[in-house]
Design a protein around this motif. Structure first.
Motif, PDB file in Angstrom:
ATOM      1  N   VAL A 193       0.835  -1.200   0.000  1.00  0.00           N
ATOM      2  CA  VAL A 193       0.000   0.000   0.000  1.00  0.00           C
ATOM      3  C   VAL A 193       0.870   1.251   0.000  1.00  0.00           C
ATOM      4  O   VAL A 193       0.652   2.184  -0.777  1.00  0.00           O
ATOM      5  CB  VAL A 193      -0.943   0.000   1.223  1.00  0.00           C
ATOM      6  CG1 VAL A 193      -1.761   1.272   1.259  1.00  0.00           C
ATOM      7  CG2 VAL A 193      -1.865  -1.191   1.176  1.00  0.00           C
ATOM      8  N   ALA A 194       1.877   1.261   0.873  1.00  0.00           N
ATOM      9  CA  ALA A 194       2.726   2.447   0.980  1.00  0.00           C
ATOM     10  C   ALA A 194       3.498   2.682  -0.313  1.00  0.00           C
ATOM     11  O   ALA A 194       3.638   3.814  -0.777  1.00  0.00           O
ATOM     12  CB  ALA A 194       3.690   2.291   2.155  1.00  0.00           C
ATOM     13  N   LYS A 195       3.979   1.603  -0.906  1.00  0.00           N
ATOM     14  CA  LYS A 195       4.724   1.742  -2.168  1.00  0.00           C
ATOM     15  C   LYS A 195       3.817   2.269  -3.266  1.00  0.00           C
ATOM     16  O   LYS A 195       4.233   3.074  -4.100  1.00  0.00           O
ATOM     17  CB  LYS A 195       5.317   0.394  -2.581  1.00  0.00           C
ATOM     18  CG  LYS A 195       6.663   0.145  -1.958  1.00  0.00           C
ATOM     19  CD  LYS A 195       7.441  -0.922  -2.728  1.00  0.00           C
ATOM     20  CE  LYS A 195       8.608  -1.405  -1.885  1.00  0.00           C
ATOM     21  NZ  LYS A 195       8.476  -2.818  -1.528  1.00  0.00           N
ATOM     22  N   LEU A 196       2.567   1.793  -3.249  1.00  0.00           N
ATOM     23  CA  LEU A 196       1.599   2.275  -4.248  1.00  0.00           C
ATOM     24  C   LEU A 196       1.400   3.770  -4.135  1.00  0.00           C
ATOM     25  O   LEU A 196       1.130   4.455  -5.119  1.00  0.00           O
ATOM     26  CB  LEU A 196       0.252   1.583  -4.016  1.00  0.00           C
ATOM     27  CG  LEU A 196       0.024   0.349  -4.846  1.00  0.00           C
ATOM     28  CD1 LEU A 196      -1.190  -0.392  -4.359  1.00  0.00           C
ATOM     29  CD2 LEU A 196      -0.145   0.742  -6.300  1.00  0.00           C
ATOM     30  N   ASP A 197       1.518   4.279  -2.902  1.00  0.00           N
ATOM     31  CA  ASP A 197       1.367   5.711  -2.708  1.00  0.00           C
ATOM     32  C   ASP A 197       2.684   6.436  -2.947  1.00  0.00           C
ATOM     33  O   ASP A 197       2.770   7.643  -2.739  1.00  0.00           O
ATOM     34  CB  ASP A 197       0.843   5.995  -1.296  1.00  0.00           C
ATOM     35  CG  ASP A 197      -0.644   5.698  -1.201  1.00  0.00           C
ATOM     36  OD1 ASP A 197      -1.340   5.893  -2.206  1.00  0.00           O
ATOM     37  OD2 ASP A 197      -1.105   5.269  -0.132  1.00  0.00           O
TER      38      ASP A 197
ATOM     39  N   GLN B  72       2.720   3.579  -8.715  1.00  0.00           N
ATOM     40  CA  GLN B  72       2.637   4.859  -7.998  1.00  0.00           C
ATOM     41  C   GLN B  72       2.515   6.053  -8.935  1.00  0.00           C
ATOM     42  O   GLN B  72       2.225   7.156  -8.509  1.00  0.00           O
ATOM     43  CB  GLN B  72       3.824   5.042  -7.035  1.00  0.00           C
ATOM     44  CG  GLN B  72       5.180   5.054  -7.667  1.00  0.00           C
ATOM     45  CD  GLN B  72       5.823   3.672  -7.649  1.00  0.00           C
ATOM     46  OE1 GLN B  72       5.147   2.660  -7.804  1.00  0.00           O
ATOM     47  NE2 GLN B  72       7.129   3.629  -7.465  1.00  0.00           N
ATOM     48  N   PHE B  80      -8.091  -2.615  -0.496  1.00  0.00           N
ATOM     49  CA  PHE B  80      -7.936  -4.066  -0.454  1.00  0.00           C
ATOM     50  C   PHE B  80      -9.055  -4.705   0.354  1.00  0.00           C
ATOM     51  O   PHE B  80      -9.716  -4.053   1.149  1.00  0.00           O
ATOM     52  CB  PHE B  80      -6.592  -4.443   0.157  1.00  0.00           C
ATOM     53  CG  PHE B  80      -5.433  -4.100  -0.712  1.00  0.00           C
ATOM     54  CD1 PHE B  80      -4.966  -4.999  -1.653  1.00  0.00           C
ATOM     55  CD2 PHE B  80      -4.822  -2.861  -0.621  1.00  0.00           C
ATOM     56  CE1 PHE B  80      -3.897  -4.680  -2.467  1.00  0.00           C
ATOM     57  CE2 PHE B  80      -3.749  -2.543  -1.431  1.00  0.00           C
ATOM     58  CZ  PHE B  80      -3.284  -3.448  -2.359  1.00  0.00           C
ATOM     59  N   TYR B  86      -2.878   0.966   8.374  1.00  0.00           N
ATOM     60  CA  TYR B  86      -1.683   0.861   9.220  1.00  0.00           C
ATOM     61  C   TYR B  86      -2.124   0.806  10.678  1.00  0.00           C
ATOM     62  O   TYR B  86      -2.731   1.751  11.178  1.00  0.00           O
ATOM     63  CB  TYR B  86      -0.765   2.053   8.981  1.00  0.00           C
ATOM     64  CG  TYR B  86      -0.422   2.260   7.532  1.00  0.00           C
ATOM     65  CD1 TYR B  86       0.290   1.304   6.813  1.00  0.00           C
ATOM     66  CD2 TYR B  86      -0.824   3.409   6.870  1.00  0.00           C
ATOM     67  CE1 TYR B  86       0.586   1.492   5.478  1.00  0.00           C
ATOM     68  CE2 TYR B  86      -0.523   3.614   5.531  1.00  0.00           C
ATOM     69  CZ  TYR B  86       0.182   2.649   4.838  1.00  0.00           C
ATOM     70  OH  TYR B  86       0.471   2.842   3.522  1.00  0.00           O
ATOM     71  N   PHE B  97      -1.746   9.768   5.271  1.00  0.00           N
ATOM     72  CA  PHE B  97      -0.412   9.229   4.974  1.00  0.00           C
ATOM     73  C   PHE B  97       0.005   9.353   3.494  1.00  0.00           C
ATOM     74  O   PHE B  97       1.146   9.716   3.209  1.00  0.00           O
ATOM     75  CB  PHE B  97      -0.291   7.780   5.456  1.00  0.00           C
ATOM     76  CG  PHE B  97       1.126   7.260   5.468  1.00  0.00           C
ATOM     77  CD1 PHE B  97       2.082   7.838   6.281  1.00  0.00           C
ATOM     78  CD2 PHE B  97       1.502   6.207   4.650  1.00  0.00           C
ATOM     79  CE1 PHE B  97       3.391   7.378   6.287  1.00  0.00           C
ATOM     80  CE2 PHE B  97       2.805   5.729   4.650  1.00  0.00           C
ATOM     81  CZ  PHE B  97       3.747   6.313   5.471  1.00  0.00           C
ATOM     82  N   ILE B 101       3.491  11.185   2.333  1.00  0.00           N
ATOM     83  CA  ILE B 101       4.491  10.674   1.397  1.00  0.00           C
ATOM     84  C   ILE B 101       4.801  11.716   0.328  1.00  0.00           C
ATOM     85  O   ILE B 101       5.946  11.903  -0.065  1.00  0.00           O
ATOM     86  CB  ILE B 101       3.987   9.365   0.745  1.00  0.00           C
ATOM     87  CG1 ILE B 101       3.925   8.253   1.788  1.00  0.00           C
ATOM     88  CG2 ILE B 101       4.878   8.960  -0.428  1.00  0.00           C
ATOM     89  CD1 ILE B 101       3.198   7.018   1.320  1.00  0.00           C
ATOM     90  N   LYS B 149      -5.745  11.348  -2.513  1.00  0.00           N
ATOM     91  CA  LYS B 149      -4.856  11.911  -3.539  1.00  0.00           C
ATOM     92  C   LYS B 149      -5.623  12.289  -4.800  1.00  0.00           C
ATOM     93  O   LYS B 149      -5.029  12.583  -5.823  1.00  0.00           O
ATOM     94  CB  LYS B 149      -3.749  10.915  -3.874  1.00  0.00           C
ATOM     95  CG  LYS B 149      -2.653  10.891  -2.836  1.00  0.00           C
ATOM     96  CD  LYS B 149      -1.315  10.412  -3.386  1.00  0.00           C
ATOM     97  CE  LYS B 149      -1.404   9.028  -3.979  1.00  0.00           C
ATOM     98  NZ  LYS B 149      -0.087   8.534  -4.422  1.00  0.00           N
TER      99      LYS B 149
END
Ligand SMILES: Nc1ncnc2c1ncn2[C@@H]1O[C@H](COP(=O)(O)OP(=O)(O)OP(=O)(O)O)[C@@H](O)[C@H]1O
Ligand SMILES: [Mg+2]
Lengths: 297, 345
Positions: A193-197, B72, B80, B86, B97, B101, B149
Motif C-alpha cells: 500500500v505504501a509503495k503504491l502511494d 505509484q 484491499f 496501518y 499518509f 508521502i 490523492k
C-alpha cells in the motif's frame, strides 16, 4: 467411570503433565536461588561444614564498598550500554537486508548463523589473533584506512573496547534472528500500500517498519541487557583467562566467579549475585514500563 | 478517466489467468468485475493498478499507454479486501499518509484528510486506531485513504466480503454514493452477483479468464448471450434443461415442452423463475407441485418436471396444492435457448 472420578482425573492429569517442569524449576532454579539468598546473609560461610560467624548484612556492606566490585559494576555497565544499542542497530540493518529477496542472501544467512553453532571459546581465540597488534586482521584492515595500529590487547585502557567489539559480534546473530522473526510478522500488504502511494524505502522503514517492530525491539533490548550484564566467559579466550590484560577488566560475574572459585568466599559471592539480580530485575521492570508507553497499537 | 484494455492477457507459466480482454471503461462509471472464484478478477484489477505486469496486450488511461508505468505513477486509489490500514496510525494519520508521502505540509494534509473523513462519515473517529473501529468503519477509512490523492481511478478488490450481510448492503450503497459524489471512475471486484447488479453501471462478467459479456446489469439479465451469463445472474437462479428439439417440441427424457424453434438439434432451455405462467387450457407443458414456501413477500414454488425441480413464483390466484399437476406456459421474456457450446441461439 463415575462423573466424580472423571472430574478428579481431570484435575490430576494436568498437574501430572506439569510436574516434571515444576520439579525441575524447584530443584534447579528456586532452591538454588533461595539458598544463595540465605548464604548471602551468612558471614564467613563455610560450604563444607555449613558453619558461619554472623547472620547479617556484612557481606553486602563489604561488597558494596569493595573497589574491585565497583569497578566491575562500572565495566559491566559500560559494556552493556555500548553492546546492546550497537548490536541492536546493526542487527536491524542486517535483519532488514535478510528480509528482502536479494541475490546471494543464502550464503549470508549461513554466515551470520555461524557464531551460534560454534564454540564461543574457539571463536574467541580467533578473535584474539585478529586483535593482535602486529599481525592481526583488524589492524591490517585499519592500516589500509591509514589508521595506525591499535593495541587492542596489550594496552589495558583499550581492553574494554576489544571486549565490546567481540561482544557485539557474539550477540548479533541471536539479535538478528529475533528481529527477523518480528519483521516477518509484519503484513507485507502495508508495504504494498505504501509503495503504491509512492513511499520511499526509508519512509517505509521509518514510518511503518520501525513502529510495527517496536514490540520486538523492546524484547530484544531486555533480553540482551540481561545477557550482556552477565558478561564473563567472553573474557577468557581473549585475555588468556584474565579479566583484562592487567586484571583491569573485572565484570560483575567475573568478580563473583573470582570470589567463589578462587577465594572460596561464598557469602560475599552470594551477596554480589543478589545485587546483580536486583539490578537486572529493576532494569527489566523499568524497560517493560517504558515499552508500555512506547507501544503503538 | 477512461480505461482501455487492448488484448490484455496474463499468463502464469502456461496458465492463462486473463485471456485476451479488449474493453473500455468510460469516465465516471462504476464497473463491476464479476465472476466465480479464481476466474481472474483480481488478476485483471492488479494489471490495471500495475501491481502485476501484463503478459500481452496494452492498457491505456485515456490515450496514454500505461502498460509499463509503475503503479505509484498511475494516479489510482486502491482498496484491499482486508483494508490494510496501518495499525499503529490513527484514522487521521492513515487517511493523510499518502499526502505525507507526497510531502504535503501537515496542516494542509490534515485539513484534506478531515474533508475526506467527512465524505465517508468517519470524521468523529479521527483519533482512533484501526483496531478500535468496526469493519464497516475500517472500510470507510480505507476508501478515504484511497481517495485523498484525488485519484483518476478507484480500484476496489472485494471490499465488502469481510462484512456481515447487513453491513454489506449499507456499505455498497455508501460506495455508490461516494462514487457519485466524487464521480471517480471506479472498478469494483466482487463474486456476488446481487452486489454487482445493485450498484454497477456496467458489469464485466468473466469465467476462467475469459470475458463472457459486458453490459448494463439489466441487459445482462434480460439478454444473456451465453448460458453461463444466464445461470450466474439471478436469484433464485434460472432453470436450465438440457434436451433435444424435435418438430415443435423440446424433449427431456421423453417429456415434452411446446416450443417455437427452427432446427432439430440438442439445446439447453433456460427459463427464469418469473417467466413461467399458469395456464390450464393453453399450456406448453405440465409439472407437479412439489413444494411451496414463502420467502419474504414472495412465494416460491418448486415444480417436479420429470427428474428435475423447476423454480417459479406462485400467484395469489393459484389454488393448487402440493401434489397437484398444473399446466404451465412459457413467457417470451426470460426464456433463452443455448446451443451445446453455451452460445445463445
Ligand atoms: N501468482 C500467481 N501464480 C500462479 N497462478 C496464479 C497467481 N495468481 C493467481 N493465479 C491463478 O490465476 C487465477 C485467477 O486468480 P485471481 O486471483 O485473479 O482470481 P479471482 O477471480 O480474484 O478469485 P477470487 O474471487 O477467489 O479472489 C486463479 O486460478 C489463480 O490460481
Ligand atoms: Mg480475488
Amino acid at each position: 467411570m463415575s462423573r466424580q472420578q472423571f472430574s478428579l482425573n481431570n484435575k490430576i492429569e494436568p498437574i501430572l503433565y506439569l510436574s516434571p517442569f515444576f520439579f525441575g524449576l524447584i530443584i534447579w532454579t528456586l532452591y538454588p536461588f533461595i539458598n544463595v539468598l540465605l548464604i548471602s546473609f551468612k558471614e564467613n560461610y563455610n560450604l563444607l561444614t555449613g558453619s558461619y560467624k554472623n547472620l547479617g548484612l556484612g557481606n553486602y556492606i563489604y561488597v558494596l564498598n569493595n573497589l574491585k566490585f565497583l569497578n566491575a559494576l562500572r565495566n559491566t555497565g559500560i559494556y552493556v550500554i555500548f553492546t546492546v544499542p550497537i548490536s541492536t542497530f546493526l542487527a536491524l540493518i542486517f535483519a532488514n537486508l535478510l528480509n528482502q529477496k536479494l541475490k546471494g542472501i543464502a550464503l549470508f544467512q549461513t554466515a551470520y548463523f555461524l557464531p551460534l553453532v560454534t564454540s564461543a571459546t574457539a571463536i574467541g581465540l580467533v578473535w584474539k589473533l585478529m586483535f593482535n597488534t602486529n599481525f592481526g586482521a583488524i589492524n591490517q584492515i585499519l592500516s589500509y584506512l591509514n589508521i595506525s595500529p591499535i593495541h587492542w590487547l596489550d594496552y589495558p585502557k583499550n581492553n574494554i573496547y576489544t571486549l565490546i567489539i567481540f561482544g557485539v559480534w557474539n550477540i548479533l546473530p541471536f539479535t538478528i534472528i529475533l528481529l527477523l522473526s518480528g519483521l516477518q510478522n509484519i503484513n507485507p500488504l502495508y508495504y504494498t500500500v505504501a509503495k503504491l502511494d509512492g513511499a520511499s524505502d526509508f519512509k517505509i522503514f521509518r514510518r511503518i517498519t520501525i513502529p510495527l517492530l517496536s514490540p520486538t525491539i523492546g524484547l530484544v533490548l531486555i533480553i540482551n541487557t540481561i545477557s550482556t550484564s552477565k558478561v564473563y566467559s567472553e573474557l577468557f579466550p581473549i585475555f588468556s583467562g584474565r579479566p583484562g590484560i592487567a586484571d583491569n577488566l573485572y565484570t560483575v560475574v567475573y568478580y563473583i566467579y573470582d570470589l567463589f572459585y578462587v577465594k572460596w568466599d561464598l557469602g560475599k559471592a552470594a551477596a554480589a549475585s543478589v545485587i546483580l539480580f536486583l539490578i537486572l530485575f529493576a532494569l527489566t521492570l523499568s524497560q517493560l514500563q517504558i515499552q508500555k508507553k512506547w507501544k503503538h497499537y | 478517466m477512461q480505461v482501455n484494455l487492448k488484448n490484455v492477457t496474463k499468463k502464469f507459466n502456461d496458465f492463462k489467468a486473463v485471456n485476451n480482454f479488449t474493453l473500455t471503461f468510460e469516465e465516471g462509471e462504476l464497473i463491476c468485475l464479476l465472476g466465480p472464484s479464481g476466474c481472474g478478477k483480481s488478476t485483471l484489477l492488479n494489471m490495471i493498478s500495475g501491481i502485476i505486469p501484463v503478459t500481452e496486450g496494452k492498457i491505456f488511461f485515456d490515450d496514454r499507454d500505461v502498460t509499463n508505468l509503475a503503479p505509484q505513477h498511475r494516479e489510482i486509489g486502491l482498496v484491499f479486501q482486508n483494508y490494510a490500514l496501518y495499525p499503529h496510525m490513527s484514522v487521521l494519520e492513515n487517511i493523510s499518509f499518502p499526502l505525507e508521502i507526497k510531502k504535503v505540509e501537515k496542516k494542509e494534509r490534515e485539513a484534506l484528510a478531515v474533508e475526506m473523513a467527512k465524505l465517508v462519515k468517519v470524521d468523529t473517529l479521527l483519533d482512533r486506531k484501526p483496531a478500535e473501529l468496526s469493519g464497516g468503519q475500517q472500510q470507510r477509512v480505507a476508501i478515504a485513504r484511497a481517495l485523498i490523492k484525488k485519484p483518476k481511478i478507484l480500484l476496489l478488490d472485494e471490499p465488502l466480503s469481510n462484512l456481515d450481510a447487513r453491513l454489506r448492503l449499507e456499505m455498497r450503497e455508501e460506495i455508490r454514493r461516494i462514487q457519485q459524489e466524487t464521480k471517480v471512475t471506479t472498478i469494483f471486484v466482487t463474486h456476488d452477483q446481487e452486489e454487482a447488479m445493485s450498484i454497477s453501471d456496467k458489469i464485466v462478467l468473466m469465467k476462467d479468464g475469459v470475458l463472457m459479456q459486458v453490459d448494463k446489469p439489466q441487459v445482462l439479465y434480460d439478454n444473456p448471450l451465453k448460458e453461463f451469463v444466464s445461470t450466474f445472474l439471478g436469484n433464485p437462479p434460472i432453470n436450465t434443461i438440457k434436451g433435444n428439439y424435435n418438430n415443435g417440441f423440446f424433449e427431456y427424457n421423453n417429456q415434452k415442452i411446446k416450443l417455437n424453434y427452427h432446427t432439430n438439434e440438442e439445446i439447453t432451455l433456460a427459463i427464469r423463475p418469473e417467466a413461467i405462467d399458469f395456464d390450464e387450457e393453453n399450456y406448453d407443458f405440465k409439472a407437479v407441485i412439489k413444494e411451496r414456501f414463502k420467502i419474504g413477500k414472495e412465494e416460491l414454488l418448486m415444480l417436479q418436471f420429470n427428474d428435475l425441480l423447476l423454480r417459479t413464483y406462485a400467484t395469489d390466484e393459484l389454488n393448487k396444492n402440493v401434489g397437484d399437476e398444473i399446466g404451465l406456459k412459457l413467457k417470451n421474456k426470460g426464456v433463452f435457448i443455448f446451443d451445446n457450446k453455451g452460445d445463445r441461439k
